[in-house]
Design an enzyme around this catalytic site. Structure first.
Site, PDB file in Angstrom:
ATOM      1  CB  CYS A  59      -0.948   0.015   1.194  1.00  0.00           C
ATOM      2  SG  CYS A  59      -2.120  -1.338   1.170  1.00  0.00           S
ATOM      3  CG  HIS A 101      -3.193   3.680   1.909  1.00  0.00           C
ATOM      4  ND1 HIS A 101      -3.715   3.251   0.713  1.00  0.00           N
ATOM      5  CD2 HIS A 101      -3.226   2.608   2.749  1.00  0.00           C
ATOM      6  CE1 HIS A 101      -4.039   1.976   0.832  1.00  0.00           C
ATOM      7  NE2 HIS A 101      -3.757   1.564   2.052  1.00  0.00           N
ATOM      8  CG  ASN A 159      -6.566  -0.669   1.275  1.00  0.00           C
ATOM      9  OD1 ASN A 159      -5.867  -0.250   0.346  1.00  0.00           O
ATOM     10  ND2 ASN A 159      -6.056  -1.099   2.407  1.00  0.00           N
TER      11      ASN A 159
END
Ligand code: UT7
Length: 326
Positions: free
Chosen positions: A116, A253, A283
């Site tokens: 990520c 993020h 996500n």
């Protein structure tokens, strides 16, 4: 004053696959419900790539939008870096496939794997080429098909992720070497490999010979995220020579609305300065920052000249932050 070369972001683009999966639809697959997912994560829906859509296809769609925004064509691209955890193939790099699909000329192309945090890591790698004059026109792309890594019997993870891609074009510009310059101004990158077991995929080419499924100890990852990201954000601001109060937009993020809020609170950043897309994107790993950035340009919030702070945290554990004058 002597001039320095900076990597300026001249175009941003995002792409989300057409298929939207709601929480109610997931409640037919695993023992979950819309109320739990919304309360614990802020997620209402996520996009899912079509069976014949690969990470490179999402990347190419986002890259075309970023190129159009920058007024550039694929023929001008000399560097492609794709941040992805879900490459089309074990090799070649997804960046090489993107180069072919875009019709870009022979140049440099490779992938970055920091899960990520991949987009923040990839920005810093690209800066090493652009700010040294080795690239005149670079594409940095975060592209993911995270839904392909899900264990659809694990309600603790399968509701959290979605698919998508975001891209930026980087070009060299002259700067004065201070925080008024346009471009990438400061970084902080971190990895703590001792925390591997908190978030990983249980397969790979040199171990199981399979792709594997994502495994996560959510509560521990959550705690590390809030604490560690805050430290990296402060370090990136110091590296850039800016105060956090000067940041126009904070682009985190997008993992969980509660993490976004927790980090912002810890840093004293009001929620009006935070870009949040987690409700509708979930996500999307390395794609989440450039996707959120693209959306906030499209809706008129982010404007050229503004000071942006992007941050991420993911498997590794990796984390990092970057300050950018857009
Ligand atoms: O991209 C970077 C990596 N990822 C992250 O940053 C994610 C970090 N972690 C998180 O976002 C949160 O920890 C989660 C959203 C994953 C979980 O939220 P939580 O508040 O930490 O919940 P929990 O894991 O402590 O679980 C609480 C309860 C459990 O039930 P019991 O044991 O208390 O009876 C879980 O079984 O919630 C249950 N649960 C669910 N219930 C309904 C877990 N997942 C679900 C679900 N639907 N999907």
């Amino acid at each position: 004053m002597s001039s320095v070369l900076r990597s300026a972001v001249t175009g941003v683009g995002g792409y989300l696959p057409a298929d939207i999966v709601t929480n109610d639809e997931l409640s037919k697959v695993v023992d979950t419900n819309d109320a739990w997912i919304v309360e614990r994560t802020g997620i209402h829906a996520r996009h899912r790539a079509a069976p014949d859509e690969a990470a490179s296809d999402l990347a190419v769609a986002a890259a075309r939008k970023a190129l159009a925004a920058a007024g550039r064509t694929p023929a001008e691209i000399d560097l492609i870096i794709v941040a992805t955890t879900t490459p089309d193939l074990t090799f070649p790099a997804t960046a090489a496939i993107v180069q072919r699909k875009l019709g870009a000329p022979i140049g440099i192309a490779f992938d970055v794997q920091a899960v990520c945090s991949g987009f923040v890591y990839a920005l810093s790698v690209a800066d090493g080429f652009v700010a040294r004059g080795m690239s005149r026109c670079a594409l940095v792309i975060g592209a993911e098909t995270m839904t392909r890594l899900m264990d659809w019997t694990d309600r603790g993870t399968c509701v959290l992720f979605g698919d998508g891609a975001g891209a930026v074009v980087l070009e060299p510009v002259e700067g004065k070497g201070d925080a008024t310059d346009r471009g990438l101004l400061g970084f902080a990158l971190r990895c703590d490999g001792t925390k591997q077991d908190l978030l990983y995929v249980d397969g790979g080419p040199s171990t199981t010979g399979t792709v594997g499924h994502l495994r996560m100890h959510g509560r521990e990852v959550f705690r590390h995220a809030v604490v560690n990201i805050s430290e990296a954000v402060r370090a990136a601001a110091i590296d850039a020579g800016v105060e956090l109060s000067a940041i126009d937009w904070f682009i985190p993020h997008q993992a969980n609305q509660r993490i976004l809020a927790g980090v912002a609170h810890r840093l004293g950043i009001e929620h009006e300065r935070v870009i949040s897309t987690v409700a509708n994107h979930a996500n999307t790993s390395a794609a989440s920052i450039p996707l959120a950035w693209a959306q906030a340009i499209d809706d008129g919030r982010i404007k050229p000249g503004q000071l942006l702070l992007v941050e991420a945290m993911g498997g590794g554990l990796t984390w990092g932050a970057c300050v950018i004058r857009f």
